[in-house]
Design a protein around this motif. Structure first.
Motif, short mmCIF file in Angstrom:
data_model
loop_
_atom_site.label_atom_id
_atom_site.label_comp_id
_atom_site.label_asym_id
_atom_site.label_seq_id
_atom_site.Cartn_x
_atom_site.Cartn_y
_atom_site.Cartn_z
N PRO A 95 0.66 -1.24 0.07
CA PRO A 95 -0.02 -0.10 0.02
C PRO A 95 0.80 1.16 -0.10
N GLU A 96 1.97 1.28 0.67
CA GLU A 96 2.90 2.56 0.73
C GLU A 96 3.42 2.84 -0.51
N TRP A 97 3.41 2.08 -1.57
CA TRP A 97 4.02 2.02 -2.72
C TRP A 97 2.80 2.47 -3.87
N ARG A 98 1.58 2.53 -3.46
CA ARG A 98 0.76 2.70 -4.46
C ARG A 98 0.82 3.83 -5.36
N ASN A 99 1.40 4.96 -5.19
CA ASN A 99 1.42 6.20 -5.83
C ASN A 99 2.95 6.38 -6.52
N TRP A 100 3.72 5.45 -6.02
CA TRP A 100 5.23 5.44 -6.50
C TRP A 100 5.36 5.81 -8.26
N LEU A 101 4.49 4.57 -8.54
CA LEU A 101 4.74 4.59 -10.17
C LEU A 101 4.26 5.74 -10.77
N ARG A 102 3.17 6.54 -10.37
CA ARG A 102 2.43 7.75 -10.92
C ARG A 102 3.63 9.02 -10.56
N GLN A 103 4.54 8.77 -9.76
CA GLN A 103 5.41 9.96 -9.70
C GLN A 103 6.76 9.78 -10.23
N MET A 104 6.91 8.82 -10.83
CA MET A 104 8.24 8.50 -11.62
C MET A 104 8.11 9.10 -12.97
N ASP A 105 9.18 9.78 -13.52
CA ASP A 105 8.93 10.07 -14.87
C ASP A 105 9.73 9.18 -15.78
N ILE A 106 10.95 8.74 -15.16
CA ILE A 106 11.94 7.91 -15.87
C ILE A 106 12.22 6.51 -15.11
N ILE A 107 12.15 5.36 -15.52
CA ILE A 107 12.64 4.19 -14.68
C ILE A 107 13.66 3.44 -15.57
N ILE A 108 14.64 3.47 -15.04
CA ILE A 108 16.00 2.84 -15.75
C ILE A 108 16.32 1.54 -15.11
N VAL A 109 16.01 0.38 -15.93
CA VAL A 109 16.42 -0.72 -15.70
C VAL A 109 17.86 -1.48 -16.09
N SER A 110 18.72 -1.73 -15.44
CA SER A 110 19.87 -2.21 -15.62
C SER A 110 19.74 -3.61 -16.35
N LEU A 111 20.21 -3.66 -17.35
CA LEU A 111 20.18 -5.17 -17.97
C LEU A 111 21.58 -5.26 -18.95
N ASP A 112 22.40 -6.09 -18.48
CA ASP A 112 23.62 -6.28 -19.30
C ASP A 112 23.47 -7.49 -20.11
N SER A 113 22.63 -8.23 -20.03
CA SER A 113 22.47 -9.64 -20.99
C SER A 113 21.26 -10.02 -20.89
N LEU A 114 20.91 -10.94 -21.82
CA LEU A 114 19.71 -11.61 -21.82
C LEU A 114 19.82 -13.18 -21.19
N SER A 115 20.94 -13.38 -21.23
CA SER A 115 21.34 -14.84 -20.93
C SER A 115 21.35 -14.93 -19.44
N ILE A 116 20.58 -15.78 -18.75
CA ILE A 116 20.09 -15.88 -17.44
C ILE A 116 21.60 -16.34 -16.84
N PRO A 117 22.31 -17.29 -17.43
CA PRO A 117 23.38 -17.71 -16.60
C PRO A 117 24.41 -16.59 -16.53
N LYS A 118 24.71 -16.00 -18.02
CA LYS A 118 25.31 -14.74 -17.65
C LYS A 118 25.14 -13.70 -16.69
N LEU A 119 23.82 -13.57 -16.63
CA LEU A 119 23.64 -12.43 -15.48
C LEU A 119 23.90 -12.66 -14.25
N GLN A 120 23.59 -14.16 -13.93
CA GLN A 120 23.99 -14.78 -12.75
C GLN A 120 25.38 -14.59 -12.43
N GLN A 121 26.06 -14.88 -13.26
CA GLN A 121 27.61 -14.53 -13.11
C GLN A 121 27.82 -13.13 -12.97
N LEU A 122 27.61 -12.45 -13.62
CA LEU A 122 27.71 -10.78 -13.73
C LEU A 122 27.35 -10.36 -12.24
N TRP A 123 26.10 -10.76 -11.67
CA TRP A 123 25.34 -9.85 -10.64
C TRP A 123 25.61 -10.74 -9.34
#
Length: 187
Positions: free
Chosen positions: A24-52
């Motif tokens: 509930p405390e996050w209900r309005n969070w999305l409406r307040q955001m102008d830009i959401i940047i998602v870090s994604l360095d690969s589409l490979s699950i094993p590669k992301l597991q290794q990187l992160w």
């Protein structure tokens, strides 16, 4: 003319967004955001597991697609941020293709750049990296897609400087701005 507006943005891997948006405390969070940047360095699950260094990285992809769907109800810019290192050049091209295929997700290339110095971390972007064929092909692909009007953050000129590790010159000015040709003017 200064409106005093500063965009609200977050740079995240998006791993927990599905669970926090249910609270509930996050209900309005999305409406307040102008830009959401998602870090994604690969589409490979094993590669992301290794990187992160975490196991359940597939949740990041699920949450990215969830955010994309939520954009139908809430207006914000969704961006994928991809770090390009010695071991992730091909992966970065895959993420670029993925973002472009989605059609409404922006892409930001972030070459690791240590100006020829060796990194203490798991990646190092050596000065000779820009001479590698795979990196040259990726940089060309990004710049070509920018010219085609694909959703890639930055002007063509700034992307070229970033991707090819070119020096930039600060121009005298009273306030920072970016010229139409992409040159940066900074006091």
């Amino acid at each position: 003319f200064n409106l005093g507006y500063h965009p609200l943005m977050i740079n995240t891997n998006g791993y927990v967004l599905d669970s926090v948006l249910k609270k509930p405390e996050w209900r309005n969070w999305l409406r307040q955001m102008d830009i959401i940047i998602v870090s994604l360095d690969s589409l490979s699950i094993p590669k992301l597991q290794q990187l992160w260094g975490v196991k359940r990285v597939e949740q990041v992809l699920v949450n990215l697609l969830m955010l994309r769907e939520l954009r139908q109800a809430v207006d914000f810019k969704l961006v994928v941020n991809t770090v390009i290192g010695e071991d992730t050049v091909e992966d970065a091209g895959d993420v670029l293709d993925f973002a472009n295929d989605l059609g409404d997700v922006w892409f930001v290339p972030v070459p690791i750049n240590y100006h020829g110095k060796k990194s203490e971390g798991s990646f190092s972007f050596k000065r000779d990296m820009i001479n590698r064929e795979d990196y040259q092909a990726l940089a060309s692909k990004i710049l070509t897609r920018k010219k085609q009007g694909r959703l890639i953050i930055g002007s063509y000129h700034i992307l070229e400087m970033l991707l090819y590790v070119q020096h930039y010159h600060c121009l005298p000015t009273l306030r920072p701005h970016v010229d139409p040709d992409g040159r940066i003017a900074w006091p």
